[in-house]
Motif scaffolding. Structure first.
Motif, PDB file in Angstrom:
ATOM      1  N   GLU A 106     -21.208  38.372 -15.255  1.00  0.00           N
ATOM      2  CA  GLU A 106     -20.140  38.815 -16.337  1.00  0.00           C
ATOM      3  C   GLU A 106     -18.776  39.259 -16.034  1.00  0.00           C
ATOM      4  OE1 GLU A 106     -22.397  41.357 -18.716  1.00  0.00           O
ATOM      5  OE2 GLU A 106     -23.656  39.896 -19.641  1.00  0.00           O
ATOM      6  N   THR A 107     -18.816  39.981 -14.832  1.00  0.00           N
ATOM      7  CA  THR A 107     -17.671  40.417 -14.303  1.00  0.00           C
ATOM      8  C   THR A 107     -16.842  39.310 -13.753  1.00  0.00           C
ATOM      9  OG1 THR A 107     -18.666  42.628 -13.723  1.00  0.00           O
ATOM     10  CG2 THR A 107     -16.519  42.081 -12.727  1.00  0.00           C
ATOM     11  N   ALA A 108     -17.454  38.546 -13.004  1.00  0.00           N
ATOM     12  CA  ALA A 108     -16.653  37.264 -12.404  1.00  0.00           C
ATOM     13  C   ALA A 108     -16.178  36.418 -13.550  1.00  0.00           C
ATOM     14  CB  ALA A 108     -17.631  36.487 -11.634  1.00  0.00           C
ATOM     15  N   MET A 109     -16.802  36.305 -14.773  1.00  0.00           N
ATOM     16  CA  MET A 109     -16.363  35.507 -15.752  1.00  0.00           C
ATOM     17  C   MET A 109     -15.210  36.093 -16.369  1.00  0.00           C
ATOM     18  SD  MET A 109     -18.149  32.615 -15.450  1.00  0.00           S
ATOM     19  CE  MET A 109     -18.006  32.947 -13.510  1.00  0.00           C
ATOM     20  N   LYS A 110     -15.031  37.361 -16.475  1.00  0.00           N
ATOM     21  CA  LYS A 110     -14.046  37.967 -16.835  1.00  0.00           C
ATOM     22  C   LYS A 110     -12.603  38.214 -15.967  1.00  0.00           C
ATOM     23  CE  LYS A 110     -16.855  40.250 -20.398  1.00  0.00           C
ATOM     24  NZ  LYS A 110     -17.504  41.525 -21.012  1.00  0.00           N
ATOM     25  N   ASN A 111     -13.111  37.708 -14.743  1.00  0.00           N
ATOM     26  CA  ASN A 111     -11.978  38.200 -13.852  1.00  0.00           C
ATOM     27  C   ASN A 111     -10.774  37.242 -13.607  1.00  0.00           C
ATOM     28  OD1 ASN A 111     -10.813  38.853 -11.578  1.00  0.00           O
ATOM     29  ND2 ASN A 111     -12.186  38.325  -9.956  1.00  0.00           N
ATOM     30  N   PRO A 112      -9.735  37.826 -14.057  1.00  0.00           N
ATOM     31  CA  PRO A 112      -8.500  36.862 -14.157  1.00  0.00           C
ATOM     32  C   PRO A 112      -8.287  36.205 -12.753  1.00  0.00           C
ATOM     33  CG  PRO A 112      -7.878  39.150 -14.326  1.00  0.00           C
ATOM     34  CD  PRO A 112      -9.408  39.205 -14.493  1.00  0.00           C
ATOM     35  N   HIS A 113      -8.709  36.899 -11.649  1.00  0.00           N
ATOM     36  CA  HIS A 113      -8.281  36.628 -10.118  1.00  0.00           C
ATOM     37  C   HIS A 113      -9.193  35.150 -10.085  1.00  0.00           C
ATOM     38  CE1 HIS A 113      -5.793  39.528  -8.746  1.00  0.00           C
ATOM     39  NE2 HIS A 113      -6.596  40.148  -9.263  1.00  0.00           N
ATOM     40  N   TRP A 114     -10.335  35.146 -10.537  1.00  0.00           N
ATOM     41  CA  TRP A 114     -11.484  34.152 -10.640  1.00  0.00           C
ATOM     42  C   TRP A 114     -10.707  32.869 -11.243  1.00  0.00           C
ATOM     43  CZ3 TRP A 114     -14.004  31.478  -7.425  1.00  0.00           C
ATOM     44  CH2 TRP A 114     -15.032  30.540  -7.838  1.00  0.00           C
ATOM     45  N   HIS A 115     -10.297  33.216 -12.611  1.00  0.00           N
ATOM     46  CA  HIS A 115      -9.810  32.316 -13.399  1.00  0.00           C
ATOM     47  C   HIS A 115      -8.549  31.537 -12.640  1.00  0.00           C
ATOM     48  CE1 HIS A 115     -11.195  34.708 -17.276  1.00  0.00           C
ATOM     49  NE2 HIS A 115     -12.235  34.449 -16.346  1.00  0.00           N
ATOM     50  N   THR A 175      -8.088  31.190  -9.512  1.00  0.00           N
ATOM     51  CA  THR A 175      -8.364  30.411  -8.567  1.00  0.00           C
ATOM     52  C   THR A 175      -8.889  29.046  -9.107  1.00  0.00           C
ATOM     53  OG1 THR A 175      -9.346  32.024  -6.796  1.00  0.00           O
ATOM     54  CG2 THR A 175     -10.485  29.795  -6.629  1.00  0.00           C
ATOM     55  N   LEU A 176      -9.702  28.938 -10.273  1.00  0.00           N
ATOM     56  CA  LEU A 176     -10.233  27.847 -10.778  1.00  0.00           C
ATOM     57  C   LEU A 176      -8.912  27.080 -11.284  1.00  0.00           C
ATOM     58  CD1 LEU A 176     -13.482  29.033 -12.518  1.00  0.00           C
ATOM     59  CD2 LEU A 176     -13.364  27.671 -10.207  1.00  0.00           C
ATOM     60  N   ARG A 177      -8.216  27.671 -11.987  1.00  0.00           N
ATOM     61  CA  ARG A 177      -6.901  26.823 -12.636  1.00  0.00           C
ATOM     62  C   ARG A 177      -5.981  26.343 -11.521  1.00  0.00           C
ATOM     63  NH1 ARG A 177      -2.160  26.573 -12.765  1.00  0.00           N
ATOM     64  NH2 ARG A 177      -1.853  28.247 -11.209  1.00  0.00           N
ATOM     65  N   TRP A 178      -5.909  27.167 -10.350  1.00  0.00           N
ATOM     66  CA  TRP A 178      -5.150  26.537  -9.248  1.00  0.00           C
ATOM     67  C   TRP A 178      -5.883  25.479  -8.399  1.00  0.00           C
ATOM     68  CZ3 TRP A 178      -7.033  27.123  -4.071  1.00  0.00           C
ATOM     69  CH2 TRP A 178      -6.219  26.636  -3.090  1.00  0.00           C
ATOM     70  N   SER A 179      -7.046  25.587  -8.376  1.00  0.00           N
ATOM     71  CA  SER A 179      -7.864  24.534  -7.659  1.00  0.00           C
ATOM     72  C   SER A 179      -7.927  23.031  -8.555  1.00  0.00           C
ATOM     73  CB  SER A 179      -9.236  24.949  -7.340  1.00  0.00           C
ATOM     74  OG  SER A 179      -9.930  25.103  -8.449  1.00  0.00           O
ATOM     75  N   GLY A 180      -7.701  23.339  -9.652  1.00  0.00           N
ATOM     76  CA  GLY A 180      -7.709  22.111 -10.753  1.00  0.00           C
ATOM     77  C   GLY A 180      -6.472  21.709 -11.193  1.00  0.00           C
ATOM     78  N   GLU A 181      -5.357  22.224 -10.808  1.00  0.00           N
ATOM     79  CA  GLU A 181      -4.171  21.873 -11.518  1.00  0.00           C
ATOM     80  C   GLU A 181      -3.715  20.696 -11.146  1.00  0.00           C
ATOM     81  OE1 GLU A 181      -1.057  24.581 -10.385  1.00  0.00           O
ATOM     82  OE2 GLU A 181      -0.956  24.208  -8.379  1.00  0.00           O
ATOM     83  N   ARG A 182      -3.909  19.980  -9.965  1.00  0.00           N
ATOM     84  CA  ARG A 182      -3.506  18.625  -9.697  1.00  0.00           C
ATOM     85  C   ARG A 182      -4.310  17.663 -10.380  1.00  0.00           C
ATOM     86  NH1 ARG A 182      -2.987  18.421  -3.277  1.00  0.00           N
ATOM     87  NH2 ARG A 182      -5.226  18.987  -3.540  1.00  0.00           N
ATOM     88  N   ILE A 183      -5.617  17.841 -10.468  1.00  0.00           N
ATOM     89  CA  ILE A 183      -6.395  16.838 -11.093  1.00  0.00           C
ATOM     90  C   ILE A 183      -6.148  16.972 -12.665  1.00  0.00           C
ATOM     91  CG2 ILE A 183      -8.557  18.452 -11.166  1.00  0.00           C
ATOM     92  CD1 ILE A 183      -8.130  14.425 -11.368  1.00  0.00           C
ATOM     93  N   MET A 184      -5.839  18.261 -13.193  1.00  0.00           N
ATOM     94  CA  MET A 184      -5.792  18.273 -14.600  1.00  0.00           C
ATOM     95  C   MET A 184      -4.297  17.642 -15.087  1.00  0.00           C
ATOM     96  SD  MET A 184      -8.125  19.585 -16.081  1.00  0.00           S
ATOM     97  CE  MET A 184      -7.631  20.023 -17.586  1.00  0.00           C
ATOM     98  N   ALA A 185      -3.285  17.595 -14.231  1.00  0.00           N
ATOM     99  CA  ALA A 185      -1.942  16.912 -14.544  1.00  0.00           C
ATOM    100  C   ALA A 185      -2.177  15.532 -14.591  1.00  0.00           C
ATOM    101  CB  ALA A 185      -1.073  17.438 -13.486  1.00  0.00           C
ATOM    102  N   PHE A 186      -3.189  14.889 -13.858  1.00  0.00           N
ATOM    103  CA  PHE A 186      -3.604  13.440 -13.730  1.00  0.00           C
ATOM    104  C   PHE A 186      -4.403  13.147 -14.803  1.00  0.00           C
ATOM    105  CE2 PHE A 186      -6.726  10.284 -12.821  1.00  0.00           C
ATOM    106  CZ  PHE A 186      -6.041   9.274 -12.534  1.00  0.00           C
ATOM    107  N   LEU A 187      -5.529  13.787 -15.482  1.00  0.00           N
ATOM    108  CA  LEU A 187      -6.076  13.578 -16.440  1.00  0.00           C
ATOM    109  C   LEU A 187      -5.598  13.662 -17.730  1.00  0.00           C
ATOM    110  CD1 LEU A 187      -9.328  15.173 -15.313  1.00  0.00           C
ATOM    111  CD2 LEU A 187      -8.967  12.814 -15.271  1.00  0.00           C
ATOM    112  N   ASP A 188      -4.395  14.662 -17.918  1.00  0.00           N
ATOM    113  CA  ASP A 188      -3.616  14.833 -19.025  1.00  0.00           C
ATOM    114  C   ASP A 188      -2.802  13.805 -19.216  1.00  0.00           C
ATOM    115  OD1 ASP A 188      -2.590  16.139 -21.160  1.00  0.00           O
ATOM    116  OD2 ASP A 188      -1.203  17.341 -20.031  1.00  0.00           O
ATOM    117  N   GLU A 189      -2.205  13.310 -18.200  1.00  0.00           N
ATOM    118  CA  GLU A 189      -1.425  12.051 -18.141  1.00  0.00           C
ATOM    119  C   GLU A 189      -2.057  11.004 -18.317  1.00  0.00           C
ATOM    120  OE1 GLU A 189       1.937   9.635 -15.379  1.00  0.00           O
ATOM    121  OE2 GLU A 189       0.797  11.222 -14.699  1.00  0.00           O
ATOM    122  N   ALA A 190      -3.458  10.611 -18.081  1.00  0.00           N
ATOM    123  CA  ALA A 190      -4.063   9.658 -18.283  1.00  0.00           C
ATOM    124  C   ALA A 190      -4.795   9.381 -19.862  1.00  0.00           C
ATOM    125  CB  ALA A 190      -5.364   9.527 -17.302  1.00  0.00           C
ATOM    126  N   GLY A 191      -4.643  10.831 -20.511  1.00  0.00           N
ATOM    127  CA  GLY A 191      -5.082  10.668 -21.771  1.00  0.00           C
ATOM    128  C   GLY A 191      -6.290  11.258 -21.825  1.00  0.00           C
TER     129      GLY A 191
END
Length: 301
Positions: free
Chosen positions: A255-264, A266-282
């Protein structure tokens, strides 16, 4: 029947990837010294990528406990990598089952399956070498995963592959560049990053191709499916049982991890390139927006 230009481009890409696969690949059984001792005192992952980094629970851990937590979190990520690669192989085999095996893109799908078999074996050997459990996903995700090969197809199938692969890719690239990380971990990461680059190229083109002629209802289904699968991916990376290894209560630590802004982050950073691609793809949008936000992959829009 004359092939379309789209088919020609698909085959041309597959031909190039087949040649690349033949020219440069690793055999983990040969290229990794599994009997080499682990480096004393070296971390298994970068501290700021721990799910508990920056929390009050992290502050309570000794340096030795932080190393131990990193080892078990890495084992969780690796064993979940096996789980998602097995699902990927099932879905690719379904594509092969329904396709002409003389086509180059089908042959490349078979080559990718062979790569993933080696990767899964490599991850299994690495978890074994670390002396940690093969945590895998929690039971509900493991059970629901059985449905994915039946309900997954089209751009969401390849998009889900990209989410899992590119999140791991970014974390592994950062880790393998740090000379302070365990040599075994760096070598495993190097092999995976090199070979996954071909898989990413293939999957990105399949997403773009698959999105070209989707109707409204089908688009909504594809958006919903990839968002739900991506939520399962990010929530599965760290099995709550890892926290027991350092004497923490799994429920409290999770529960602490799921509320942890640092972990959030990390996940956002790790996925930012693929999210940009998927967003552009629709593929990013209603009705999947809720699940994207719960996955921590979607920033402010």
């Amino acid at each position: 029947m004359t092939r379309t230009l789209d088919d020609h481009g698909r085959e041309k890409t597959a031909e190039r990837l087949l040649k690349s696969s033949a020219n440069k690949f690793y055999d983990p059984e040969v290229d990794i010294d599994w009997n080499a001792p682990l480096a004393e005192g070296k971390p298994f992952q970068l501290e700021h990528r721990s799910s508990l980094y920056g929390t009050h629970l992290w502050d309570r851990l000794t340096p030795e406990q932080r190393l131990e937590l990193g080892k078990h979190e890495l084992a969780s990520i690796a064993s979940n990598g096996i789980f998602f690669e097995v699902l990927l192989m099932q879905m690719l085999l379904k594509e092969v089952y329904n396709s002409d095996p003389t086509k180059r893109h089908v042959q490349y799908a078979l080559t990718e399956i062979a790569d993933e078999c080696r990767h899964s074996t490599m991850f299994a050997r690495s978890v074994e070498r670390l002396g940690a459990p093969a945590y895998g996903p929690v039971k509900i995700v493991h059970r629901l995963g059985k449905l994915l090969p039946f309900i997954g197809y089209g751009p969401a199938l390849y998009g889900s592959i990209l989410v899992a692969e590119e999140i791991l890719d970014r974390i592994q690239r950062e880790s393998m560049a740090d000379e302070n990380i365990q040599p075994l971990v760096r070598m495993v990461n190097r092999i995976h990053v090199l070979e996954e680059a071909r898989h990413v190229t293939f999957a990105r083109e399949e997403v773009t191709r698959g999105m070209a002629n989707l109707g409204r209802v089908e688009l909504f289904y594809q958006r919903w499916l990839i968002a739900v699968v991506s939520f399962a991916i990010t929530r599965s990376l760290i099995n709550p049982r890892v926290y027991q290894a350092v004497g923490l209560n799994p429920r409290e630590a999770w529960e602490t991890a799921m509320k942890n802004p640092h972990w959030h982050e990390t996940l956002r950073w790790s996925g930012e390139r693929i999210m940009a691609f998927l967003d552009e793809a629709g593929l990013v949008g209603s009705p999947g927006t809720y699940w994207w936000r719960k996955s921590f992959l979607l920033g402010a829009r």
